[in-house]
Design a protein around this motif. Sequence first.
Motif, PDB file in Angstrom:
ATOM      1  N   ARG A  51       0.832  -1.201   0.000  1.00 14.91           N
ATOM      2  CA  ARG A  51       0.000   0.000   0.000  1.00 14.91           C
ATOM      3  C   ARG A  51       0.870   1.255   0.000  1.00 14.91           C
ATOM      4  NH1 ARG A  51      -3.708  -2.179   4.786  1.00 14.91           N
ATOM      5  NH2 ARG A  51      -2.290  -0.880   5.969  1.00 14.91           N
ATOM      6  N   GLU A  52       0.241   2.343  -0.372  1.00 16.12           N
ATOM      7  CA  GLU A  52       0.892   3.656  -0.342  1.00 16.12           C
ATOM      8  C   GLU A  52       1.537   3.877   1.022  1.00 16.12           C
ATOM      9  OE1 GLU A  52       1.648   6.950  -2.766  1.00 16.12           O
ATOM     10  OE2 GLU A  52       0.177   5.424  -3.282  1.00 16.12           O
ATOM     11  N   GLU A  53       2.776   4.348   1.015  1.00 17.54           N
ATOM     12  CA  GLU A  53       3.528   4.692   2.225  1.00 17.54           C
ATOM     13  C   GLU A  53       4.120   3.513   2.993  1.00 17.54           C
ATOM     14  OE1 GLU A  53       4.340   7.966   3.129  1.00 17.54           O
ATOM     15  OE2 GLU A  53       3.462   8.379   1.176  1.00 17.54           O
ATOM     16  N   ASP A  54       3.950   2.276   2.509  1.00 13.57           N
ATOM     17  CA  ASP A  54       4.606   1.141   3.165  1.00 13.57           C
ATOM     18  C   ASP A  54       6.110   1.231   2.955  1.00 13.57           C
ATOM     19  OD1 ASP A  54       2.255   0.035   4.098  1.00 13.57           O
ATOM     20  OD2 ASP A  54       2.126  -1.509   2.559  1.00 13.57           O
ATOM     21  N   ILE A  55       6.842   0.517   3.787  1.00 18.29           N
ATOM     22  CA  ILE A  55       8.295   0.399   3.674  1.00 18.29           C
ATOM     23  C   ILE A  55       8.597  -1.024   3.228  1.00 18.29           C
ATOM     24  CG2 ILE A  55      10.490   0.407   4.931  1.00 18.29           C
ATOM     25  CD1 ILE A  55       9.117   2.336   6.964  1.00 18.29           C
ATOM     26  N   LEU A  56       9.402  -1.173   2.184  1.00 16.82           N
ATOM     27  CA  LEU A  56       9.794  -2.503   1.718  1.00 16.82           C
ATOM     28  C   LEU A  56      11.235  -2.772   2.096  1.00 16.82           C
ATOM     29  CD1 LEU A  56       9.265  -5.112   0.101  1.00 16.82           C
ATOM     30  CD2 LEU A  56      10.059  -3.872  -1.932  1.00 16.82           C
ATOM     31  N   VAL A  57      11.487  -3.970   2.624  1.00 16.18           N
ATOM     32  CA  VAL A  57      12.831  -4.440   2.941  1.00 16.18           C
ATOM     33  C   VAL A  57      13.103  -5.623   2.022  1.00 16.18           C
ATOM     34  CG1 VAL A  57      14.311  -5.449   4.710  1.00 16.18           C
ATOM     35  CG2 VAL A  57      12.649  -3.672   5.332  1.00 16.18           C
ATOM     36  N   THR A  58      14.106  -5.488   1.144  1.00 12.14           N
ATOM     37  CA  THR A  58      14.370  -6.524   0.150  1.00 12.14           C
ATOM     38  C   THR A  58      15.783  -6.411  -0.402  1.00 12.14           C
ATOM     39  OG1 THR A  58      13.508  -7.546  -1.883  1.00 12.14           O
ATOM     40  CG2 THR A  58      13.518  -5.131  -1.805  1.00 12.14           C
ATOM     41  N   GLN A  59      16.185  -7.460  -1.102  1.00 18.57           N
ATOM     42  CA  GLN A  59      17.431  -7.463  -1.880  1.00 18.57           C
ATOM     43  C   GLN A  59      17.114  -7.490  -3.367  1.00 18.57           C
ATOM     44  OE1 GLN A  59      20.214 -10.571  -0.633  1.00 18.57           O
ATOM     45  NE2 GLN A  59      19.091 -10.751   1.272  1.00 18.57           N
ATOM     46  N   ASP A  60      15.844  -7.521  -3.694  1.00 14.26           N
ATOM     47  CA  ASP A  60      15.373  -7.741  -5.063  1.00 14.26           C
ATOM     48  C   ASP A  60      15.124  -6.411  -5.772  1.00 14.26           C
ATOM     49  OD1 ASP A  60      13.687  -8.224  -7.311  1.00 14.26           O
ATOM     50  OD2 ASP A  60      13.046 -10.126  -6.441  1.00 14.26           O
ATOM     51  N   TYR A  61      15.965  -6.099  -6.761  1.00 10.92           N
ATOM     52  CA  TYR A  61      15.844  -4.827  -7.476  1.00 10.92           C
ATOM     53  C   TYR A  61      14.604  -4.790  -8.362  1.00 10.92           C
ATOM     54  CZ  TYR A  61      20.726  -4.470  -6.013  1.00 10.92           C
ATOM     55  OH  TYR A  61      21.878  -4.453  -5.275  1.00 10.92           O
ATOM     56  N   GLY A  62      14.235  -5.913  -8.944  1.00  9.29           N
ATOM     57  CA  GLY A  62      13.032  -5.960  -9.769  1.00  9.29           C
ATOM     58  C   GLY A  62      11.794  -5.649  -8.951  1.00  9.29           C
ATOM     59  N   LEU A  63      11.659  -6.306  -7.802  1.00  3.86           N
ATOM     60  CA  LEU A  63      10.547  -6.036  -6.896  1.00  3.86           C
ATOM     61  C   LEU A  63      10.573  -4.580  -6.449  1.00  3.86           C
ATOM     62  CD1 LEU A  63       8.177  -6.795  -5.051  1.00  3.86           C
ATOM     63  CD2 LEU A  63       9.864  -7.686  -3.417  1.00  3.86           C
ATOM     64  N   SER A  64      11.747  -4.092  -6.125  1.00  6.44           N
ATOM     65  CA  SER A  64      11.886  -2.698  -5.693  1.00  6.44           C
ATOM     66  C   SER A  64      11.330  -1.739  -6.731  1.00  6.44           C
ATOM     67  CB  SER A  64      13.358  -2.360  -5.450  1.00  6.44           C
ATOM     68  OG  SER A  64      13.898  -3.163  -4.438  1.00  6.44           O
ATOM     69  N   SER A  65      11.649  -1.997  -7.991  1.00  9.90           N
ATOM     70  CA  SER A  65      11.199  -1.092  -9.055  1.00  9.90           C
ATOM     71  C   SER A  65       9.677  -1.086  -9.183  1.00  9.90           C
ATOM     72  CB  SER A  65      11.846  -1.472 -10.388  1.00  9.90           C
ATOM     73  OG  SER A  65      11.339  -2.702 -10.865  1.00  9.90           O
ATOM     74  N   LEU A  66       9.024  -2.185  -8.823  1.00 12.74           N
ATOM     75  CA  LEU A  66       7.567  -2.278  -8.943  1.00 12.74           C
ATOM     76  C   LEU A  66       6.816  -1.465  -7.884  1.00 12.74           C
ATOM     77  CD1 LEU A  66       7.188  -6.070  -9.765  1.00 12.74           C
ATOM     78  CD2 LEU A  66       6.979  -4.133 -11.348  1.00 12.74           C
ATOM     79  N   VAL A  67       7.406  -1.301  -6.704  1.00 10.80           N
ATOM     80  CA  VAL A  67       6.706  -0.602  -5.620  1.00 10.80           C
ATOM     81  C   VAL A  67       7.302   0.763  -5.304  1.00 10.80           C
ATOM     82  CG1 VAL A  67       5.960  -2.787  -4.586  1.00 10.80           C
ATOM     83  CG2 VAL A  67       8.020  -1.647  -3.724  1.00 10.80           C
ATOM     84  N   LEU A  68       8.382   1.101  -5.944  1.00 14.97           N
ATOM     85  CA  LEU A  68       9.123   2.319  -5.610  1.00 14.97           C
ATOM     86  C   LEU A  68       8.268   3.583  -5.644  1.00 14.97           C
ATOM     87  CD1 LEU A  68      11.992   3.020  -4.811  1.00 14.97           C
ATOM     88  CD2 LEU A  68      12.537   3.331  -7.214  1.00 14.97           C
ATOM     89  N   LYS A 118       5.218   4.132  -4.894  1.00 13.21           N
ATOM     90  CA  LYS A 118       4.276   4.362  -3.794  1.00 13.21           C
ATOM     91  C   LYS A 118       4.854   4.078  -2.410  1.00 13.21           C
ATOM     92  CE  LYS A 118       1.794  -0.002  -4.490  1.00 13.21           C
ATOM     93  NZ  LYS A 118       0.479  -0.585  -4.731  1.00 13.21           N
ATOM     94  N   ALA A 119       6.104   3.702  -2.341  1.00  9.99           N
ATOM     95  CA  ALA A 119       6.727   3.347  -1.062  1.00  9.99           C
ATOM     96  C   ALA A 119       7.226   4.576  -0.308  1.00  9.99           C
ATOM     97  CB  ALA A 119       7.896   2.400  -1.300  1.00  9.99           C
ATOM     98  N   SER A 120       7.134   4.518   1.026  1.00 12.18           N
ATOM     99  CA  SER A 120       7.820   5.518   1.850  1.00 12.18           C
ATOM    100  C   SER A 120       9.315   5.355   1.665  1.00 12.18           C
ATOM    101  CB  SER A 120       7.485   5.325   3.328  1.00 12.18           C
ATOM    102  OG  SER A 120       6.213   5.787   3.616  1.00 12.18           O
ATOM    103  N   ALA A 121       9.736   4.089   1.578  1.00 13.65           N
ATOM    104  CA  ALA A 121      11.143   3.783   1.347  1.00 13.65           C
ATOM    105  C   ALA A 121      11.273   2.328   0.938  1.00 13.65           C
ATOM    106  CB  ALA A 121      11.971   4.036   2.603  1.00 13.65           C
ATOM    107  N   VAL A 122      12.310   2.067   0.163  1.00 16.95           N
ATOM    108  CA  VAL A 122      12.719   0.704  -0.132  1.00 16.95           C
ATOM    109  C   VAL A 122      14.146   0.604   0.394  1.00 16.95           C
ATOM    110  CG1 VAL A 122      13.149  -1.036  -1.901  1.00 16.95           C
ATOM    111  CG2 VAL A 122      11.251   0.583  -2.188  1.00 16.95           C
ATOM    112  N   ILE A 123      14.351  -0.336   1.301  1.00 11.87           N
ATOM    113  CA  ILE A 123      15.654  -0.461   1.961  1.00 11.87           C
ATOM    114  C   ILE A 123      16.239  -1.831   1.648  1.00 11.87           C
ATOM    115  CG2 ILE A 123      16.921  -0.315   4.134  1.00 11.87           C
ATOM    116  CD1 ILE A 123      14.483   1.194   5.305  1.00 11.87           C
ATOM    117  N   HIS A 124      17.439  -1.822   1.108  1.00 14.79           N
ATOM    118  CA  HIS A 124      18.162  -3.068   0.831  1.00 14.79           C
ATOM    119  C   HIS A 124      18.660  -3.632   2.155  1.00 14.79           C
ATOM    120  CE1 HIS A 124      21.186  -5.848  -0.714  1.00 14.79           C
ATOM    121  NE2 HIS A 124      20.639  -5.692  -1.914  1.00 14.79           N
ATOM    122  N   THR A 125      18.673  -4.945   2.267  1.00 16.72           N
ATOM    123  CA  THR A 125      19.105  -5.568   3.521  1.00 16.72           C
ATOM    124  C   THR A 125      20.570  -5.270   3.853  1.00 16.72           C
ATOM    125  OG1 THR A 125      19.626  -7.644   2.393  1.00 16.72           O
ATOM    126  CG2 THR A 125      17.413  -7.430   3.356  1.00 16.72           C
ATOM    127  N   ALA A 126      21.348  -4.846   2.851  1.00  6.94           N
ATOM    128  CA  ALA A 126      22.744  -4.492   3.098  1.00  6.94           C
ATOM    129  C   ALA A 126      22.882  -3.109   3.734  1.00  6.94           C
ATOM    130  CB  ALA A 126      23.552  -4.547   1.801  1.00  6.94           C
TER     131      ALA A 126
END
Length: 157
Positions: A64-81, A83-91
């Motif tokens: 949903r809008e404003e969620d934070i995603l934690v992932t290592q997956d760049y493809g997934l990141s690009s899909l939610v970027l 509407k995300a509050s932030a996408v944070i790589h596990t590194a």
Amino acid sequence: MRIIIDGDACPQRVKEICEQAAREFRIELIIVVDIDHYIVSDFEVIVVEQSRDSVDYKIVQIFREEDILVTQDYGLSSLVLSKASAVIHTAGFFINKNNIDNLLQSRYISERVRKQGGKTKGPSKRTREQDENFKKCLYKVLHEKLGKGQRRTIKKP
């Protein structure tokens, strides 16, 4: 605002940092994994069938809008970027509109090298610095979006 974790290949320490933050800020945390990954958490765990990208599809579906995603997956990141509050790589770095194209290009080049029989650098051993950087990124977003006044530490009995 919720924290959504792409649970496949998520380091244990990252999961613990997210759980701690969710408790402190009293926000929802959802971990999405496929059936081959066993995750125990006090928070919601969504288990999906094991197939290519099944976890990614579920995350896109529930995100949903404003969620934070934690992932290592760049493809997934690009899909939610968008509407995300932030996408944070596990590194321990932000994935954002300024670096996503380079990250996707790097992934593409590495895939091409591997398909041609070449070798690419695999994942390195997780460091304490990565854990600290991840925690700084997550708490930075939470403080910016929720403000210090919203943070309420839950005392353990």
